[in-house]
Design a protein around this motif. Structure first.
Motif, PDB file in Angstrom:
ATOM      1  N   GLU A   1      -2.103 -10.872 -23.246  1.00 59.44           N
ATOM      2  CA  GLU A   1      -2.033 -10.281 -24.581  1.00 59.44           C
ATOM      3  C   GLU A   1      -2.009  -8.759 -24.536  1.00 59.44           C
ATOM      4  O   GLU A   1      -1.497  -8.110 -25.439  1.00 59.44           O
ATOM      5  CB  GLU A   1      -3.233 -10.749 -25.429  1.00 59.44           C
TER       6      GLU A   1
ATOM      7  N   CYS B   1      -6.232 -10.454 -21.745  1.00 59.17           N
ATOM      8  CA  CYS B   1      -6.456 -11.847 -22.147  1.00 59.17           C
ATOM      9  C   CYS B   1      -5.236 -12.699 -21.801  1.00 59.17           C
ATOM     10  O   CYS B   1      -4.128 -12.410 -22.246  1.00 59.17           O
ATOM     11  CB  CYS B   1      -6.732 -11.909 -23.646  1.00 59.17           C
TER      12      CYS B   1
ATOM     13  N   GLY C   1      -4.778 -16.288 -24.775  1.00 57.30           N
ATOM     14  CA  GLY C   1      -4.386 -16.128 -26.172  1.00 57.30           C
ATOM     15  C   GLY C   1      -5.591 -15.844 -27.064  1.00 57.30           C
ATOM     16  O   GLY C   1      -6.725 -16.210 -26.743  1.00 57.30           O
ATOM     17  N   TYR C   2      -5.330 -15.150 -28.175  1.00 57.76           N
ATOM     18  CA  TYR C   2      -6.403 -14.834 -29.118  1.00 57.76           C
ATOM     19  C   TYR C   2      -6.692 -16.026 -30.014  1.00 57.76           C
ATOM     20  O   TYR C   2      -5.800 -16.807 -30.350  1.00 57.76           O
ATOM     21  CB  TYR C   2      -6.021 -13.636 -29.989  1.00 57.76           C
TER      22      TYR C   2
ATOM     23  N   CYS D   1     -10.462 -13.161 -27.408  1.00 55.97           N
ATOM     24  CA  CYS D   1      -9.758 -13.967 -26.415  1.00 55.97           C
ATOM     25  C   CYS D   1     -10.338 -15.374 -26.362  1.00 55.97           C
ATOM     26  O   CYS D   1     -11.561 -15.553 -26.463  1.00 55.97           O
ATOM     27  CB  CYS D   1      -9.860 -13.295 -25.040  1.00 55.97           C
TER      28      CYS D   1
ATOM     29  N   GLU E   1     -11.716 -12.139 -20.713  1.00 56.64           N
ATOM     30  CA  GLU E   1     -10.746 -11.064 -20.513  1.00 56.64           C
ATOM     31  C   GLU E   1     -10.963 -10.352 -19.174  1.00 56.64           C
ATOM     32  O   GLU E   1     -10.146  -9.534 -18.785  1.00 56.64           O
ATOM     33  CB  GLU E   1     -10.854 -10.029 -21.639  1.00 56.64           C
TER      34      GLU E   1
ATOM     35  N   THR F   1      -7.741 -19.056 -17.743  1.00 54.24           N
ATOM     36  CA  THR F   1      -6.917 -20.007 -18.502  1.00 54.24           C
ATOM     37  C   THR F   1      -7.413 -21.410 -18.201  1.00 54.24           C
ATOM     38  O   THR F   1      -8.243 -21.622 -17.319  1.00 54.24           O
ATOM     39  CB  THR F   1      -5.430 -19.920 -18.096  1.00 54.24           C
TER      40      THR F   1
END
Length: 198
Positions: free
Chosen positions: A49, A86, A89-90, A97, A101, A140
């Motif tokens: 991001e 990030c 994804g937010y 995040c 992060e 992730t």
């Protein structure tokens, strides 16, 4: 001076001359064989991001062998970190995040390098790297976000290397790009190198 003594002295002169170091000196040969190295530089990730992470300290240790005059084979252990980027994804409607992060990246790679001579004792060194990466905590995925994850990586590098007049020591600098397969994170390490050949 009598003749026998003069003859003996003249007979020894060529031997003394041959045993002396030649006036132009002895050319230095680059030492090749088993080596170890220690490197400290900078590490960052791309993508996510925030597009890129803040640069963090990178530390790498390695051992290897010069297989031939041109080819090297090594095992390298590196440690860096991704900060303020990030990859999960937010959360909807926020700037938070979905996962961490900031995470540590520990790398264990086999590397292959090729020395292309540019000048006397100075080389351009393209490299290939492949191995495993441990991300802690995992940036992730769907597992517990506090847990680490281990993923494969592959990369390319380019460096320069200079064999110093200090027989065992070589110095240089590398840029190494690796791709973390699975979380799909590109990483970059930039570092000077100090190598000791036994």
């Amino acid at each position: 001076m009598n003749k026998p003594l003069l003859t003996a002295v003249l007979a020894l002169l060529p031997t003394a001359a041959l045993s002396a170091t030649p006036p132009e000196g002895v050319p230095l040969e680059v030492r090749r064989g088993f080596f170890t190295e220690a490197d400290i530089g900078a590490f960052f990730t791309l993508g996510g991001e925030n597009v890129y992470s803040n640069a963090q300290t990178y530390v790498q240790l390695g051992v290897g062998v010069d297989v031939t005059e041109r080819f090297t084979l090594g095992v390298h252990f590196g440690l860096g970190a991704s900060a303020a980027n990030c990859f999960a994804g937010y959360a909807p409607g926020t700037q938070l995040c979905g996962r961490t992060e900031n995470f540590t990246v520990a790398l264990a790679d086999v590397t292959v390098g090729y020395r292309a001579p540019l000048a006397t004792r100075f080389y351009l060194v393209p490299k290939l790297a492949a191995g495993l990466s441990r991300l802690d905590p995992a940036p992730t995925g769907t597992r517990d976000p506090s847990l680490s994850t281990t993923v494969p990586n592959a990369g390319l590098g380019l460096g320069v290397e200079y064999a110093t007049p200090l027989e065992h020591f070589t110095v240089g600098a590398d840029v190494l790009a690796r791709y973390l397969i699975g979380p799909n994170i590109p990483t970059f390490a930039v570092f000077p190198r100090v190598k000791y050949t036994f």
